[in-house]
Design a protein around this motif. Structure first.
Motif, PDB file in Angstrom:
ATOM      1  N   ARG A  66      45.254   3.076 -22.180  1.00  0.00           N
ATOM      2  CA  ARG A  66      45.510   1.762 -22.764  1.00  0.00           C
ATOM      3  C   ARG A  66      45.288   0.611 -21.789  1.00  0.00           C
ATOM      4  O   ARG A  66      44.819  -0.451 -22.198  1.00  0.00           O
ATOM      5  CB  ARG A  66      46.922   1.713 -23.327  1.00  0.00           C
ATOM      6  CG  ARG A  66      47.143   2.529 -24.585  1.00  0.00           C
ATOM      7  CD  ARG A  66      46.236   2.018 -25.691  1.00  0.00           C
ATOM      8  NE  ARG A  66      46.514   0.642 -26.003  1.00  0.00           N
ATOM      9  CZ  ARG A  66      47.277   0.243 -27.020  1.00  0.00           C
ATOM     10  NH1 ARG A  66      47.791   1.136 -27.830  1.00  0.00           N
ATOM     11  NH2 ARG A  66      47.483  -1.041 -27.249  1.00  0.00           N
ATOM     12  N   GLU A  72      42.736   1.104 -33.949  1.00  0.00           N
ATOM     13  CA  GLU A  72      43.757   2.138 -33.840  1.00  0.00           C
ATOM     14  C   GLU A  72      44.240   2.585 -35.213  1.00  0.00           C
ATOM     15  O   GLU A  72      44.512   3.768 -35.430  1.00  0.00           O
ATOM     16  CB  GLU A  72      44.919   1.628 -32.999  1.00  0.00           C
ATOM     17  CG  GLU A  72      44.611   1.550 -31.507  1.00  0.00           C
ATOM     18  CD  GLU A  72      45.843   1.190 -30.702  1.00  0.00           C
ATOM     19  OE1 GLU A  72      46.501   0.183 -31.039  1.00  0.00           O
ATOM     20  OE2 GLU A  72      46.157   1.926 -29.750  1.00  0.00           O
ATOM     21  N   GLN A  73      44.361   1.637 -36.144  1.00  0.00           N
ATOM     22  CA  GLN A  73      44.750   1.993 -37.504  1.00  0.00           C
ATOM     23  C   GLN A  73      43.709   2.929 -38.128  1.00  0.00           C
ATOM     24  O   GLN A  73      44.048   3.869 -38.844  1.00  0.00           O
ATOM     25  CB  GLN A  73      44.898   0.735 -38.359  1.00  0.00           C
ATOM     26  CG  GLN A  73      46.124  -0.111 -38.024  1.00  0.00           C
ATOM     27  CD  GLN A  73      46.140  -1.416 -38.792  1.00  0.00           C
ATOM     28  OE1 GLN A  73      45.334  -1.621 -39.705  1.00  0.00           O
ATOM     29  NE2 GLN A  73      47.034  -2.317 -38.426  1.00  0.00           N
ATOM     30  N   ALA A  84      44.250   6.342 -36.666  1.00  0.00           N
ATOM     31  CA  ALA A  84      45.491   6.930 -37.152  1.00  0.00           C
ATOM     32  C   ALA A  84      45.337   7.439 -38.580  1.00  0.00           C
ATOM     33  O   ALA A  84      45.900   8.471 -38.948  1.00  0.00           O
ATOM     34  CB  ALA A  84      46.627   5.906 -37.072  1.00  0.00           C
ATOM     35  N   LEU A  95      38.332   4.306 -27.208  1.00  0.00           N
ATOM     36  CA  LEU A  95      39.589   4.459 -27.921  1.00  0.00           C
ATOM     37  C   LEU A  95      39.894   5.926 -28.189  1.00  0.00           C
ATOM     38  O   LEU A  95      41.042   6.364 -28.052  1.00  0.00           O
ATOM     39  CB  LEU A  95      39.547   3.676 -29.232  1.00  0.00           C
ATOM     40  CG  LEU A  95      40.857   3.621 -30.026  1.00  0.00           C
ATOM     41  CD1 LEU A  95      41.983   3.054 -29.176  1.00  0.00           C
ATOM     42  CD2 LEU A  95      40.675   2.786 -31.293  1.00  0.00           C
ATOM     43  N   LEU A 152      43.199   7.836 -26.804  1.00  0.00           N
ATOM     44  CA  LEU A 152      44.115   8.498 -27.731  1.00  0.00           C
ATOM     45  C   LEU A 152      44.094  10.019 -27.572  1.00  0.00           C
ATOM     46  O   LEU A 152      44.772  10.724 -28.307  1.00  0.00           O
ATOM     47  CB  LEU A 152      43.760   8.126 -29.174  1.00  0.00           C
ATOM     48  CG  LEU A 152      43.945   6.651 -29.553  1.00  0.00           C
ATOM     49  CD1 LEU A 152      43.482   6.410 -30.978  1.00  0.00           C
ATOM     50  CD2 LEU A 152      45.405   6.230 -29.399  1.00  0.00           C
ATOM     51  N   PRO A 206      49.304   9.410 -36.379  1.00  0.00           N
ATOM     52  CA  PRO A 206      48.329   9.125 -35.339  1.00  0.00           C
ATOM     53  C   PRO A 206      47.771  10.409 -34.747  1.00  0.00           C
ATOM     54  O   PRO A 206      48.377  11.461 -34.823  1.00  0.00           O
ATOM     55  CB  PRO A 206      49.139   8.338 -34.294  1.00  0.00           C
ATOM     56  CG  PRO A 206      50.556   8.760 -34.526  1.00  0.00           C
ATOM     57  CD  PRO A 206      50.670   9.029 -35.984  1.00  0.00           C
TER      58      PRO A 206
END
Length: 217
Positions: A80, A103-104, A107, A130, A134, A211
């Motif tokens: 991050r 990110e949504q 997830a 990303l 993650l 997520p």
């Protein structure tokens, strides 16, 4: 885009292929660059016979797959904090709001965000870093990354090439009209994928959305 195409004409074919791979590759690492504009311009250039469409598509796919993989490795290592630094460096493209939407998407859709992200400017830039941040399993990421890169690169290139050749044949006396037609056809060709991919940018997280967990297979 027309200025880009005129500039590409002055380059030898090998330089065009390297430029396509380089720009798309760096963009896929997380740096905002006009990768799609370079691909569209090169595909239209292929319709005139200056470069070969198979090499344009191969260069684009190679740049996309390798660039995303490098972005994944960098994101996995930097996490991050790296994304936050990118957001400060490119606030218009990778700011907090854009990162939150990306990110949504992960997830809610998991690795499908990587596949369809190739057709969305935001996720095309952020998908690799990303996914690494993650801790999306790399094998799953690579499969979606390669599939999306190949479909995007070869689909865009060959559709524009085919339409451009047809336009050149039937509209020899008004070449500008053929070029406009080719551009419009290229936009229309990705209509379905872009509509589907647009859901990744606008989707709201649902209560049952989980997520991506680190290390899950």
């Amino acid at each position: 885009m027309f200025d880009v195409q005129h500039w590409l004409v002055s380059l030898p074919p090998i330089a065009v292929y390297l430029l396509v791979a380089g720009v798309i590759g760096v963009e896929s690492m997380g740096v905002p660059l006009p990768g799609e504009i370079v691909l569209v311009s090169s595909a239209l250039l292929a319709a005139t016979g200056v470069v070969e469409p198979e090499w344009v598509a191969t260069a684009a796919a190679t740049g996309a797959i390798i660039g995303d993989s490098v972005g994944y490795a960098v994101g996995r290592r930097g996490g991050r904090p790296l994304l936050a630094r990118l957001g400060r460096r490119f606030p218009r493209h990778l700011g907090p709001a854009q990162l939150a939407r990306a990110e949504q998407s992960f997830a809610r859709y998991g690795v499908w965000a990587v596949f369809f992200g190739r057709f969305v400017a935001l996720l095309r830039i952020l998908a690799g870093p990303l996914a690494g941040a993650l801790h999306v399993p790399y094998r799953r990421f690579l499969l979606a990354n390669a599939a999306g890169g190949l479909v995007w690169a070869f689909g865009t290139t060959y559709l524009l090439f085919t339409v451009g050749r047809a336009a050149e044949h039937w509209l020899k006396d008004i070449s500008w009209a053929g070029l406009v037609l080719a551009v419009l056809a290229g936009l229309a060709s990705t209509w379905w994928l872009r509509r589907r991919a647009h859901r990744f940018e606008t989707a709201e997280p649902t209560p049952d959305a989980e997520p991506v967990r680190a290390g899950s297979e």
